[in-house]
Structure formats: C-alpha cells, structure tokens
Motif scaffolding. Structure first.
Motif, PDB file in Angstrom:
ATOM      1  N   GLN A 179       0.866  -1.192   0.000  1.00 13.21           N
ATOM      2  CA  GLN A 179       0.000   0.000   0.000  1.00 13.21           C
ATOM      3  C   GLN A 179       0.901   1.240   0.000  1.00 13.21           C
ATOM      4  O   GLN A 179       2.049   1.179   0.426  1.00 13.21           O
ATOM      5  N   SER A 181       0.277   3.749   1.838  1.00 13.26           N
ATOM      6  CA  SER A 181       0.183   4.384   3.157  1.00 13.26           C
ATOM      7  C   SER A 181       1.553   4.471   3.827  1.00 13.26           C
ATOM      8  O   SER A 181       1.760   5.265   4.750  1.00 13.26           O
ATOM      9  N   ARG A 205       0.526  -6.963  -4.582  1.00 12.75           N
ATOM     10  CA  ARG A 205      -0.128  -7.986  -3.758  1.00 12.75           C
ATOM     11  C   ARG A 205      -0.278  -9.242  -4.605  1.00 12.75           C
ATOM     12  O   ARG A 205      -0.637  -9.138  -5.781  1.00 12.75           O
ATOM     13  N   GLN A 219      -1.702   3.196  -6.508  1.00  7.52           N
ATOM     14  CA  GLN A 219      -2.593   3.876  -5.568  1.00  7.52           C
ATOM     15  C   GLN A 219      -2.261   5.368  -5.527  1.00  7.52           C
ATOM     16  O   GLN A 219      -1.135   5.776  -5.773  1.00  7.52           O
ATOM     17  N   GLY A 306      -6.762   6.555   0.378  1.00  9.13           N
ATOM     18  CA  GLY A 306      -6.025   5.778  -0.613  1.00  9.13           C
ATOM     19  C   GLY A 306      -6.995   5.293  -1.670  1.00  9.13           C
ATOM     20  O   GLY A 306      -7.959   4.596  -1.362  1.00  9.13           O
TER      21      GLY A 306
HETATM   22  N1  PHE Z   1      -3.969   1.730   2.400  1.00  9.78           N
HETATM   23  C1  PHE Z   1      -5.348   1.315   2.366  1.00  9.78           C
HETATM   24  C2  PHE Z   1      -5.467   0.141   1.400  1.00  9.78           C
HETATM   25  O1  PHE Z   1      -4.588  -0.103   0.630  1.00  9.78           O
HETATM   26  C3  PHE Z   1      -6.257   2.421   1.921  1.00  9.78           C
HETATM   27  C4  PHE Z   1      -6.287   3.581   2.879  1.00  9.78           C
HETATM   28  C5  PHE Z   1      -5.441   4.643   2.734  1.00  9.78           C
HETATM   29  C6  PHE Z   1      -7.187   3.599   3.917  1.00  9.78           C
HETATM   30  C7  PHE Z   1      -5.470   5.719   3.602  1.00  9.78           C
HETATM   31  C8  PHE Z   1      -7.247   4.635   4.802  1.00  9.78           C
HETATM   32  C9  PHE Z   1      -6.379   5.700   4.644  1.00  9.78           C
HETATM   33  O2  PHE Z   1      -6.450  -0.576   1.407  1.00  9.78           O
END
Ligand code: PHE
Length: 337
Positions: A179, A181, A205, A219, A306
C-alpha cells in the motif's frame, strides 16, 4: 605456339571471364572468380602468360599486346563486380529516394493511460495545495505495517498476502509495499505539521489477475495534517477531486469500514453514470499513528485516503477489465487521445 592459337586462347579466356564475373552474386563467388582468373599462382591469366614464352620472338610483341588487353579486361571485370556488390549491400538509406511514393502519416507515441491518470491526479491535487512526494517500493515492516498499527498477528502481514524478499538470515524482512500508506509514515517522520501531500505509485499484492485485480497496481495516497481537521474536510477534498477528475458534480459516499491506522475509517464510493463505485479507503489518521511519529494528537488531526488509480482510470475511460492496461495492445492504448 603460333600467334593465331595464342590469340584464340586469349579471346576464349576473355569470354569465359566475362561470363563468370557476370554471375557473381556475393562476396564468396566474387572471391572464387578472382582466384580462378587472376590468382597469382595458378590463375588462368597466369597460365596464359606462361604460354607467351612459347610464341616465336617475332610474334611476341603482338601476343604480348593481346595478353595485356585481356589482363586489363579481367582487372576491370573484377572491379566492376566488386562495386556492384558493395552497392547492393549498402544500407537502405543509401537507396535512391522515390519521391513519387504517397506520404504516410508519422506514428506518434503517447503516454500510457495510467501515466496520464497519475499526472492528472497530481495536477488536481496540486491545485488543492497537496505536494507530490515519492516513496520506495521495497519497504521494511515498520513503514508497511508497524507504524500503521498493523500488529505482527494481523492477517495483512501473512506471507501469502505479500511479496516478501529473500534477505539474509537475521536481517529484518523486506517486502514490496502492499500500500502507499507507507509514504504517510515516511513524510510524517521527516516533517512537522501542517502538511498536505499526495503520493502516487505502484503497490504489489499476490492476487490472481482478473477484471478488477492485478498483482501490481497503483494507488493515490493523500494525507493532510493540520490543526482542526475534520471528516468534513476529507469529504470536501474527495468530492472536489472526483468532480475535477470525472467531470460534473460527482457525489461521494462514505461507508463505515476499518483500517488499523485510521479512526474512524470509511470506504469511499463515487457516483458515476447512476451507479456507486468503490474507489478506495479513507479516514481520520489514528491518534496512535500521530503519536508514533512524534506528533501531538491533542494539537493536530489529519485525514488520509487511498484510491486505486486503475479503478478511477477504468471509470473515467470506461474500461471494463483492468488487465487491458497491461496487455500492451497498441489498438487499446491508441484510443487514449
Ligand atoms: N492503504 C489502504 C489500502 O490499501 C487504503 C487507505 C489509505 C485507507 C489511507 C485509509 C487511509 O487498502
């Protein structure tokens, strides 16, 4: 040997040489003809030269002239054949230009639809004051999980759900980030609030590819940390973004959800063409996450979201199967302006 027979031999040789050099088509047959006629030791020219000695002294000047003529002729044949070959094998660019051929349109390349989408999202977010930042695709456990409050026993860390790298024994595990994040943490570790950043990049993934999944995808991560930030700001930013990107007044819907690093957490749906489509996740940055990077949760709050780049691109361009983005089929790619 009398003069007449010598001259006859010479003219036969000339005829033979002319035929042989006319048939030369490549370097090998040219060399063969050269050795046969002009070879220094046993070439046919050499053999005839030897016959000169047998011609009577009074006829020798005449015979010598005939010999010289054929010698020059064979040298010229050799050079001609050589030039002919060089011309035939010259580069196509050297071929004569036929200005009567009809013109053909030049095929212009274009940016991949995913690259275009990324640049457009960056542009829209820049207008909303979000700075564009990058993060590494090979990550450690801290940035991909721990700092995001994803504990060791969490199923998201399962080796079957991630691309872990081979590292030497005793070394901290590394993985291809699952991700974006991760970039939230990297930025918060390095800077103090207020901050508004957006990060677009690849994530990985081990999913089986189908119309909506692919083992590598992109993303958009957004993060805003400022004093007094609320869910209303999050929704406004997402709505402004969706309206700019998809065009028109796009409605955004939140559904309750869970992410370890946001509280509360929501799924983000956007309405498009009369349907609600899930675009990603979002929420208020969990105070525990703010504390983990050294921020004071009593002083600042923030939101994060995201979204899937392939998803929003598929919506925008009406693509039914995201695998089409990666098939490299020019007929598909050419349709994007
Ligand atoms: N990183 C999460 C995902 O890949 C998405 C997300 C990003 C959720 C930021 C909350 C805040 O599913």
């Amino acid at each position: 040997m009398d003069l007449e027979s010598f001259v006859l031999e010479v003219s036969r040789l000339r005829e033979e040489a002319e035929n042989a050099f006319r048939d030369v088509r490549d370097a090998a047959s040219l060399e063969e003809a050269r050795v046969t006629f002009a070879g220094a030791k046993s070439g046919k020219l050499k053999s005839i030269q030897k016959l000169l000695g047998g011609v009577s002294p009074s006829d020798r000047p005449e015979a010598g002239r005939a010999f010289n003529e054929v010698k020059q002729a064979i040298t010229a044949l050799l050079e001609d054949a050589h030039d002919r070959l060089a011309e035939a094998t010259a580069s196509p660019a050297a071929a004569p230009l036929d200005v009567t051929l009809p013109g053909r349109p030049v095929r212009l390349g274009r940016l991949h639809p995913i690259t275009r989408t990324i640049r457009e999202v960056q542009g829209i977010m820049a207008r909303l004051g979000f700075e564009c930042v990058d993060g590494p695709e090979v990550e450690d456990q801290w940035h991909n999980f721990e700092a995001l409050a994803i504990p060791p026993e969490h199923p998201a860390r399962d080796p079957l759900d991630n691309f872990y790298l081979n590292v030497a024994q005793g070394q901290d595990p590394l993985l291809l980030r699952s991700q974006t994040s991760t970039v939230q943490i990297r930025v918060m570790e390095a800077r103090k609030p207020p901050l508004r950043i957006v990060s677009l990049g690849r994530v990985y993934r081990p999913d089986t590819a189908d119309a909506t999944h692919y083992p590598m995808f992109h993303q958009v991560e957004g993060l805003l940390v400022e004093k007094g930030t609320t869910m209303a700001h999050l929704k406004s930013v997402l709505r402004l973004f969706a309206s700019s990107f998809l065009g028109g007044d796009v409605h955004v819907r939140f559904r309750p959800s869970f992410f370890p690093f946001t509280e509360p957490s929501v799924e983000v749906d956007m309405e498009w063409g009369g349907r609600w489509v899930e675009m990603g996740g979002a929420g208020m940055v969990d105070p525990a996450v703010l504390a983990a990077v050294g921020y004071d949760p009593d002083q600042v709050s923030g939101f994060a979201f995201g979204l899937g780049v392939e998803r929003i691109a598929a919506r925008r361009y009406g693509v039914a199967d995201i695998r089409d983005f990666y098939r490299n089929d020019v007929r598909f790619l050419e349709q994007f302006g």
